[in-house]
Design a protein around this motif. Structure first.
Motif, mmCIF file in Angstrom:
data_model
loop_
_atom_site.group_PDB
_atom_site.id
_atom_site.type_symbol
_atom_site.label_atom_id
_atom_site.label_comp_id
_atom_site.label_asym_id
_atom_site.label_seq_id
_atom_site.Cartn_x
_atom_site.Cartn_y
_atom_site.Cartn_z
ATOM 1 N N ALA A 49 94.788 77.232 45.358
ATOM 2 C CA ALA A 49 96.123 77.326 44.758
ATOM 3 C C ALA A 49 97.059 78.152 45.638
ATOM 4 N N LEU A 109 103.416 72.234 42.261
ATOM 5 C CA LEU A 109 101.961 72.151 42.258
ATOM 6 C C LEU A 109 101.580 72.122 43.727
ATOM 7 N N THR A 149 99.838 77.043 39.891
ATOM 8 C CA THR A 149 98.739 76.134 40.227
ATOM 9 C C THR A 149 97.404 76.781 39.879
#
Lengths: 88, 507, 583, 509
Positions: free
Chosen positions: D135, D77, D140
């Motif tokens: 992201a 992430l 993500t």
């Protein structure tokens, strides 16, 4: 001319006659103008016919007559009611 | 799988810690009769909870140990395998033990004892006795390394489940329990037949030993027949389509708390045993190369996914909806197995954990709802969004996880399953996995619309939020569904390692 | 410092600030701003360049040369006169629109690159539409929409052309003419036949062509000008089309294709002008015809022709503006400019009658009027280059112009039969504006030298004398016999009467056809999508319903089977798994 | 910094919920000053961090990054701010401020119920939008993409009516269906093929897949991004117009749809790589799909009398500009697409603000009812005019720059046909936008019939909406003009997406 519910001519007919008479007079003068000594037509290759006597006079007259007669014929083709486009 | 090398196996058993594998099973087993003796409600309940938490502590210790030091082998009574009964803890069953005991630890305290179960207070001690027995059976199945021992614990857990289900309201619960009994017995019998055939062929019941001794005769008719009986028997236990017929009624009519516990554990352990049988006893080569199990397991899994989800869409009862959803989810797990590669198998294994969290949590939500409204009809949930905001929020999160929204555990499972399918070159299967998760959107959303957008009908019973003893367990499971959705490396690493171990591709 | 201000900007910024001013200040500014703009522009030296850069592109905001200068001057004058003409009205919308519109046109004239040109090109489109909408009628609203689409359409073609050109050459600069010798100029995008033109050349050609009202692309003009407000039409008549002529002249000078196009433009609209009833529409057709001369001039591309084009544009803006002012005054006072409803106004509006007649004489190119000293250059240039047919058509059109603009406009408005309308003379500001314009029409016709000095090429070097006996006599012959023809036709009763009517032109294609097609397509797409989706869903739903029935409680898959069936299922599964081993 | 930027709207959402829950809603208007104060602080702080802290770093050429943890092994992430994301974040967080102010006035003026839920979800949606913007990898991005879908669902169904519910189903159905079946599939496949999901300069697929597979993958990505509203997956957008207008304004004209096209752009630039697409020609078909969407939705917009529906179809069309820009796989095209994110956002939000004001304060929804409205609401309608000009792409409006680059991109790709498509669409957009302006200012007001069938004389006195509505819409209208003059800045911000000294950048200099 054909009329469509209009009032009387705005210029008195007798005056119109005078004006028209004057017009015919200067028409004649204009043609005669070609006889002036200072009249030196412009020479253009291929356009000699333009310099024939009275060319512009009859060309102008005929042009207008043909224009109007042709336009009158065209009207039959293209004329619609005034609100033609507004109708759906 | 390869035989354990000496340094991997702990041989000496002296301290209490060394006895953990057996304590894991023995404690709930001993606690069950104690319940019957004690009878005092609060006492029984406290003990059950204590046992559950002890089991959790033990299982976590075991898992840590296994992850650090490798396989633990424990010989019951000091007779070494293959002659005595061996308790053998490797990565896979340590993981299962954690899942089962964690669920128990969370579900047991739920809802102040008998409250919400609509139990006769006089019978609470029996309820906990059965519950502990069931736990014992499930843990035992996971812990033991002996095939017959598995059968024994299987029957313990099954019998306990029958009685737990029968505790549900009305005659229908009894009928459900009865039909579960019949089917479960057929399953158990098949399993026993399978073991018997294997024993006849090899002369051993120890799982590791079985594997070694089977290799020379692996292609024989007897072995194949044993295989079929074992797999179908287990298929019934884990409710693999179309052997799932006992499940919807059982989950629907059991007390909601029991549904939560069983849905989160029973089928999972069945799935574990299936993995054991397929990979440890028979071996991946036999299963996938010789028998080409995937030819049968893949369509069955896909059918389970779609039939389960579609049936869930059509249900009007929330518990039945979740039950059918479970059938679909089991399909995901077996689908992972049928792929026969690391990603797919890891997907199946990680889904075992993930599904336990979310389905356990969702059934607890339903338990809360049933407690407050007295009904499990979806229509009766209208307008609960405002009345029970925290409980319903848990349902939303659990539902999203069921759909497989990223940041929930459901997504992680889907990730590995699709990856496994693509690795296998099964693009259409990958697509079907994704499509079937869309069916989850439909059945989850149907409920959410009722909860949030339909007004509570006039004159409906006034309802309020449930208390902390219910909210906390519910949210622990739901929270876990989110936590392990984000920190999925924790679970998926174990699953990947396990999958590699089972497939024999090395750790 | 003051040189850093681009021409036109004073009008644009000043115009945008107008709404903040009180009414009286607004009126003063309306007149002062064009004057100030002219004063500022005139003092900019020729070859003045104002460069800037955007996105690493080096652009030229201002580039002054003789061609841009003469258009800049006449645009300022036009703005000034129109401002005076509209002083009696207090409509901030028109005031802002008029000033920004003329400012945009001026700025466009001085643009040194295609992007800058595009920006101001679109600015004229967007600002001018408000002059049409300001009539505040359903008709003008719809006309405005059509006008806007056409004008912006021209802009996007220009943009597309600029992009394609930039993609090919990496430059957006507007290049000067190439001197081919023999007094022949060639613009950067000039081409002689459509076959040889590149895409960029064509795109920009049609962009200019729309605004210059090329045949078939012309109809927005006749559509829009009669619908604009009294003052709006005067604003409109000056800038848009002449900006296009300027742009053509700068970039397409010497393109042979322009000659037939221009010739068609001179001849084709006058037929419509003869039968049109709305006198402002007659003027719009006649404007179209005048543009034809200029397009021919650009196409010929000799120094004489270009000078003729520039001077004709200059003269044309004045007399056409004057004619629109006259008709505007009639509309303002009489409430209509339909030929069929007018007549005999000369008694009530004597000044307007006189001024309009001056305009009529100028457009007809009578000697001593401005049209004469400019148009004859183009005709002579055509003759010099031996474009015989073109020459004859131009001659025909010259006669025709006199016919419909010179005679028809004043005749039906002010003379003919008395309509019985009792109206007042035009307001003073209108008369002043018309007076100045009329004075200029005559002034240029007589003292033409100042105009000639402004032209891009040295007139002395071209040995051009407008007034020699042959020119005067032949032109008089042409015009006077046209007049005689008018009398003749009237006497014969062959002259088509003024009738309430709409004459179908190419606009039919989009007003009736394309619009319906677009709307029908849109609906079909939308409805089609929905229907398709519904059909699809219908089929899918049928399947789903069946599946659902199976899976619903009570269906075979939605309900647990009886124990017996379940056991049989287990047995079947056992057989299947056994089969695995045998297969 | 990235963390704080995202934390503020997330915490803001919780606080708004908390404050709203504790202090309740006004009986009559549904407003709550304390709750609104929390919202406005959250918007200002968020924008402050994005524009004040992150932007300078990005302009200096840095790419601030923040990795939290690995979700599944190999897929963290993680966040990384590259120029395109920076722009998107600026747009989303910047426009959140006027939209919030606008929403206060709108929601109160409309006497909406459940306003706390509304503002909570709104903040959550911004949180998700920022997550998408920042992201660092596809996972993500996908995560926040779905968060955005689910957080906006309650906004679409806010009204709670059967119609809203149905729209909500379509909304969720299309967005989830496409994202799960196509987008997720494509993401996992990409991971399977390349072993990474990181957005990388120049793409990650080159050399890993053939042109056929690339085409299929691109199709999965393009149609999977349902938020980009490519036909035939566009219907959710017009349906979503049942939502309160601030939602349409910020989310369905800016955040949600831009998240879609942003995803397409990012995938094309950082996953496929422009060079790779040019070589394989895998994006060729996408140009045609985008062109079709672009034109046909413009034409459909022409037929819509409902203003919000018209604007919705216009949005569908404008989104395809961006997809087209990306699919052309040229520097100028991608640059134009990127710029159009900002330009269209500013223009369309203005239009929706105006539409909302008209609905709430003049009670008109259909274009044909808007005759003479300019007298009543001159500022609102003037703002509408400016916004329209920007959407059409006329100078001096920001929209003209992005259109320039898009068309340049088409010419660069030797696809002059798409230059024409863009130009034709401009003309169509005149056709559906300018009637509102023309009618409002230049036609006499018509008498109107209220819900009870009573006819009322047209109201001609000047009555703009509440200032909380009028000020934002004027601000964004001015923004459209400012973007014209600051177009260079937007471009300079975006240029590094092609790498620092790439030859491709030189080609458009």
């Amino acid at each position: 001319m054909s009329d469509h519910g209009h009032g009387p001519p705005s210029v008195a007919p007798e005056k119109v006659k005078v004006i028209v008479g004057f017009l015919f007079f200067i028409c004649a003068v204009a043609v005669l103008g070609e006889l002036l000594p200072s009249f030196h037509p412009h020479e253009h290759a291929g356009l000699e016919f333009v310099n024939t006597f009275g060319f512009h006079a009859w060309y102008g007259f005929l042009s207008c007559v043909l224009l109007v007669l042709a336009a009158a014929q065209m009207r039959k083709l293209v004329m619609r009611d005034e609100d033609y486009y507004d109708r759906d | 799988m390869e035989a354990p090398t000496p340094h991997e196996v702990e041989v000496v058993h002296r301290t209490l810690t060394d006895h953990l594998p057996i304590l894991q099973v023995i404690i709930p087993l001993l606690a069950a009769p104690l319940c019957v003796l004690l009878r005092e409600r609060a006492l029984v309940r406290g003990m059950a909870i204590g046992v559950a938490w002890t089991c959790l502590a033990i299982s976590v210790t075991l898992l840590q140990h296994v992850m650090e030091h490798g396989v633990i082998s424990y010989a019951v009574g000091g007779w070494d395998a293959p002659f005595g009964i061996e308790y053998r803890i490797d990565l896979l069953n340590a993981y299962i033990l954690v899942v089962v005991s964690a669920i128990a630890a969370v579900v047991f305290p739920f809802g102040r004892g008998g409250e919400g179960l609509a139990l006769n207070p006089a019978r609470v001690h029996l309820f906990y006795a059965a519950l502990l027995l069931c736990l014992c059976g499930l843990l035992g199945m996971a812990a033991t390394g002996d095939a017959f021992n598995i059968f024994v614990f299987l029957e313990i857990s099954s019998l306990a489940s029958y009685s737990l289900i029968a505790l549900g309201r009305g005659r229908r619960a009894l009928r459900a329990a009865y039909s579960y009994l019949v089917m479960g017995t057929i399953g158990g019998t098949f399993f026993l037949i399978g073991i018997g055939l294997l024993y006849q062929t090899t002369g051993t019941l120890n799982i590791v030993d079985l594997h070694d001794r089977l290799q020379p005769v692996i292609g024989s008719r007897t072995v194949v027949v044993a295989f079929a009986f074992l797999v179908v028997g287990l298929g019934i236990k884990l409710a693999l389509f179309p052997l799932h017929q006992w499940l919807p009624n059982a989950y629907t009519h059991a007390p909601a708390k029991i549904s939560a516990f069983l849905a989160a554990t029973a089928t999972k352990v069945g799935f574990y045993v299936l993995l054991r049988v397929l990979f440890t006893i028979f071996g991946a080569t036999f299963v996938f190369t010789t028998l080409r199990l995937h030819n049968l397991l893949l369509p069955m899994s896909l059918a389970a996914m779609f039939v389960g989800s579609l049936a869930a869409i059509a249900q009007t009862d929330i518990k039945r909806l979740l039950a059918y959803s479970s059938i679909a989810q089991i399909g995901y797990m077996t689908l992972g197995v049928s792929m026969g590669n690391v990603d797919g198998l890891a997907g199946g294994i990680v889904h075992l954990f993930n599904h336990a969290m979310m389905k356990g949590g969702l059934f607890l939500v339903v338990a809360c709802v049933v407690l407050r409204t007295g009904s499990a009809k979806i229509d009766d949930m209208a307008g609960l969004g405002r009345k029970m905001p925290l409980t319903m929020a848990a349902f939303v999160v659990g539902g999203l996880s069921l759909i497989g929204v990223p940041a929930t555990v459901g997504f992680v499972s889907k990730w590995y399953l699709v990856k496994g399918a693509l690795e296998r070159g099964w693009e259409p299967v990958a697509l079907l996995i994704l499509l079937s998760s869309l069916l989850a959107v439909i059945y989850v959303w149907r409920v959410l619309e009722v909860i949030y957008f339909r007004e509570r009908p006039e004159g409906a019973k006034e309802v309020g939020e449930v208390d902390a003893t219910m909210l906390i367990p519910t949210w622990i499971l739901i929270g876990a569904a989110v936590f392990f959705g984000l920190r999925a490396e924790l679970t998926s690493q174990v699953a990947l390692d396990t999958a590699r171990m089972l497939l024999g591709t090395g750790l | 410092m003051i040189e850093q201000i681009p021409p036109g900007l004073i009008l644009i910024v000043g115009g945008l600030l107008l709404p903040l001013m009180p009414k009286e200040v607004r009126k003063v500014l309306l007149v002062v701003l064009p004057a100030a703009g002219l004063a500022h522009m005139i003092q900019l030296p020729t070859d003045h360049v104002l460069a800037y850069s955007v996105f690493d592109y080096d652009l030229t905001m201002v580039k002054v040369d003789k061609l841009s200068r003469i258009f800049g001057i006449i645009f300022h004058i036009a703005a000034f006169l129109t401002a005076i003409y509209t002083l009696h009205e207090d409509d901030p919308v028109q005031q802002v629109a008029g000033l920004t519109y003329s400012g945009g046109a001026i700025a466009a004239v001085f643009a040194g690159d295609l992007i800058t040109l595009f920006v101001f090109w679109e600015a004229t489109a967007i600002t001018s539409v408000f002059l049409i909408w300001a009539s505040r009628t359903e008709r003008s609203y719809k006309t405005g929409m059509r006008y806007l689409v056409m004008q912006v359409g021209s802009g996007v073609l220009l943009l597309a052309g600029a992009i394609v050109y930039f993609q090919q050459t990496g430059s957006v600069d507007i290049e000067p003419w190439t001197d081919l010798g023999h007094h022949q100029m060639r613009g950067m995008f000039a081409f002689d036949s459509f076959g040889e033109a590149s895409l960029a050349q064509l795109l920009i050609f049609f962009a200019f062509g729309i605004k210059a009202a090329f045949p078939l692309l012309h109809n927005w003009l006749q559509d829009a000008y009669p619908e604009a407000t009294v003052g709006g039409t005067v604003w409109l008549s000056a800038f848009t089309t002449k900006l296009a002529i300027y742009a053509l002249c700068r970039m397409y000078a010497g393109s042979d294709v322009l000659i037939p196009i221009g010739a068609t433009m001179t001849a084709f609209p006058i037929f419509y002008a003869v039968i049109e009833n709305d006198l402002r529409k007659v003027l719009a057709y006649s404007l179209n015809n005048q543009l034809g001369y200029m397009v021919v001039g650009v196409g010929i591309g000799t120094e004489l022709a270009i000078n003729g084009t520039a001077s004709h544009a200059f003269a044309h803006i004045l007399y056409k503006g004057l004619l629109f002012m006259g008709m505007g005054a009639v509309l303002y006072r009489a409430g209509t400019v339909k030929g069929s409803e007018l007549g005999g106004l000369w008694r009530q509006m004597p000044y307007t009658t006189v001024f309009t007649s001056v305009g009529a004489a100028a457009i007809s190119a009578f000697p001593l009027f401005s049209g004469f000293v400019s148009k004859s250059m183009i005709l002579t240039a055509a003759a010099n280059e031996q474009h015989i047919i073109t020459f004859c058509i131009l001659l025909f059109a010259s006669a025709g112009v006199f016919h419909h603009s010179g005679i028809k406009i004043p005749y039906f408005a002010f003379f003919a039969h008395d309509s019985g309308k009792k109206v007042k003379e035009a307001p003073l500001n209108m008369l002043i504006a018309m007076g100045i314009a009329a004075a200029l029409c005559i002034g240029i016709g007589i003292w033409y030298q100042p105009l000639y000095d402004l032209l891009p090429f040295d007139m002395n070097a071209l040995h051009w004398v407008p007034y020699d006996t042959a020119h005067v006599v032949t032109q008089l012959q042409l015009l006077l016999y046209s007049a005689a023809a008018f009398v003749f036709l009237q006497k014969m009763g062959w002259y088509p009467p003024e009738l309430k009517s709409t004459n179908v032109d190419v606009e039919w294609v989009y007003r009736k056809g394309l619009k319906d097609v677009a709307l029908a397509t849109g609906r079909a797409l939308d409805v089609g999508y929905t229907t398709f989706r519904d059909e699809l869903f219908g089929v899918a739903w049928g399947i789903v319903e069946r599946i659902k029935r199976w899976h619903s409680p009570g269906g075979p898959l939605g309900e647990p089977w009886p124990i017996g069936a379940a056991a049989i299922a287990a047995a079947i599964m056992l057989i299947l798994f056994l089969a695995l081993g045998w297969l | 910094m990235i963390g704080y930027a995202m934390l503020v709207p997330a915490v803001g959402a919780l606080l708004v919920g908390l404050v709203g829950w504790l202090t309740g809603e006004d009986e009559e208007t549904g407003g709550n000053d304390k709750r609104e104060a929390v919202t406005i602080v959250a918007t200002l702080v968020t924008f402050g961090i994005v524009a004040g802290k992150i932007l300078p770093a990005v302009l200096d050429g840095a790419r601030p990054a923040w990795t939290l943890f690995e979700v599944v092994p190999g897929v963290p992430l993680a966040f990384e701010v590259e120029p395109l994301g920076m722009l998107f974040a600026l747009v989303a967080s910047g426009l959140w401020i006027p939209t919030s102010i606008y929403a206060f006035g709108y929601m109160r003026g409309h006497h909406e119920h459940n306003q706390t839920r509304f503002f909570v979800c709104f903040a959550a949606a911004i949180f998700a939008a920022l997550g998408i913007a920042f992201a660092a990898n596809l996972f993500t991005l996908f995560l926040f993409y779905e968060v955005l879908t689910f957080s906006t669902y309650p906004l679409v169904t806010h009204e709670g009516s059967e119609k809203a519910m149905k729209a909500g189903r379509v909304y969720l159905g299309i967005l989830v269906f496409t994202s799960v079946t196509f987008l997720l599939f494509a993401i996992i496949w990409t991971y399977q093929l390349t072993g990474t999901l990181d957005f990388t300069d120049g793409g990650i697929l080159a050399g890993k897949v053939g042109s056929g597979q690339a085409t299929i993958l691109l199709a999965l990505f393009a149609f999977g991004t349902g938020k980009a509203a490519l036909m035939p997956f566009h219907r959710w957008l017009p349906n979503a117009m049942v939502a309160p207008t601030p939602v349409s304004a910020l989310l369905h004209a800016v955040a949600v749809v831009k998240a879609g096209v942003f995803t397409v752009l990012k995938v094309i630039i950082y996953i496929f790589g422009l060079d790779f697409l040019t070589v394989t020609g895998a994006a060729e078909w996408l140009c045609w799909v985008a062109a079709f969407t672009l034109l046909s939705s413009s034409i459909i917009a022409l037929t819509k009398d409902n203003l919000k529906a018209r604007l919705a179809y216009s949005t569908v069309s404008q989104l395809s500009y961006i997809v087209l820009g990306a699919a052309l796989a040229t520097t100028a095209g991608a640059l134009g697409g990127g710029m159009h994110i900002a330009m269209h956002a500013m223009g369309k939000i203005t239009l929706f603000f105006c539409a909302g004001s008209i609905i709430v304060f003049a009670h008109k929804t259909e274009v044909s009812q808007m005759d003479g409205l300019g007298r009543r609401m001159p500022l609102t309608m003037a703002a509408f005019f400016l916004g329209s000009m920007s959407i059409i792409g006329l100078p001096p409006m920001g929209g003209s720059w992005s259109k320039w680059y898009l068309a340049l991109g088409a010419a660069e790709a030797d696809h002059v046909i798409f230059v024409f498509v863009l130009m034709a669409s401009s003309l169509l957009s005149i056709g559906y936008l300018m009637p509102v302006v023309g009618r409002a200012f230049f036609l006499p007001p018509k008498p109107w019939v209220d819900d009870h069938g009573h006819e009322h004389a047209p109201q001609t006195t000047r009555s703009e909406g509440h200032w909380t509505c009028t000020v934002p819409l004027c601000a964004t209208a001015v923004g459209c003009i400012l973007l014209f003059f600051f177009g260079t800045e937007v471009r300079e911000l975006l240029l590094p997406i092609f790498g620092p000294t790439s030859a491709m950048v030189e080609s458009i200099r």
